[in-house]
Design an enzyme around this catalytic site. Structure first.
Site: not given
Length: 179
Positions: A39-40, A128, A130
């Protein structure tokens, strides 16, 4: 699927969080605030260089050593169809140490910051779950319980933008148990 917890509408969808038209997109960031995977990485890639530029300013100032697990900080959303990105660092799951409160802090502090920004709509990923390996059912329980207990303020809707049937099913099952 949608429903209400307190005065906040909850939606659980299988969607790319970077495409949602919301006030705040929550980023499951790493402590460096300088982008990463999952996502980041998607938020930094699709949001463009404005997000990274603001993250670098944060690192040059108060967050010189990075953002601590559970904390939250806001930046522009750059080219995303959101107004802001709220970055939070989730904990790595541990079979030997209970870090649940840190995961709850991610949601609690992100919502508090979104309220301070005046946001009405907030989108969360499954923080958290992933590379940090947090089990989906547990993460869903912590996320939804924390949202359920949080002060709504101006927030009218929280969207859990998840990827895949397993994540959607876990979050929907937990949501149904709270309803």
């Amino acid at each position: 699927m949608s429903g209400r917890i307190n005065l906040v509408r909850i939606r659980i969808v299988d969607a790319d969080i970077t495409t949602l038209e919301v006030d705040v997109v929550v980023n499951a960031a790493n402590s460096s605030l300088l982008g990463g995977g999952g996502v980041d990485g998607a938020i930094h890639r699709k949001g463009g260089p404005e997000i990274l530029a603001e993250c670098r300013k944060l690192r040059a100032g108060h967050y010189g050593r990075g953002l601590k697990t559970g904390q939250a900080v806001a930046t522009t959303a750059g080219k995303l169809p959101a107004r802001w990105v709220v970055h939070t660092v989730g904990p790595v799951w541990s079979a030997t140490e209970d870090r649940s409160e840190l995961l709850a802090d991610c949601h609690r502090n992100s919502l508090a910051l979104a309220r301070d920004l005046g946001a009405k709509t907030v989108a969360f990923p499954a923080i958290s779950t992933g590379i940090y390996r947090w089990p989906l059912a547990s993460a869903a329980g912590i996320a939804l319980t924390t949202v359920h207990q949080a002060e709504a303020g101006p927030i009218e809707e929280v969207v859990f933008a998840l990827r895949g049937d397993a994540a959607v099913d876990a979050f929907r099952a937990r949501h149904n148990s709270l309803a």
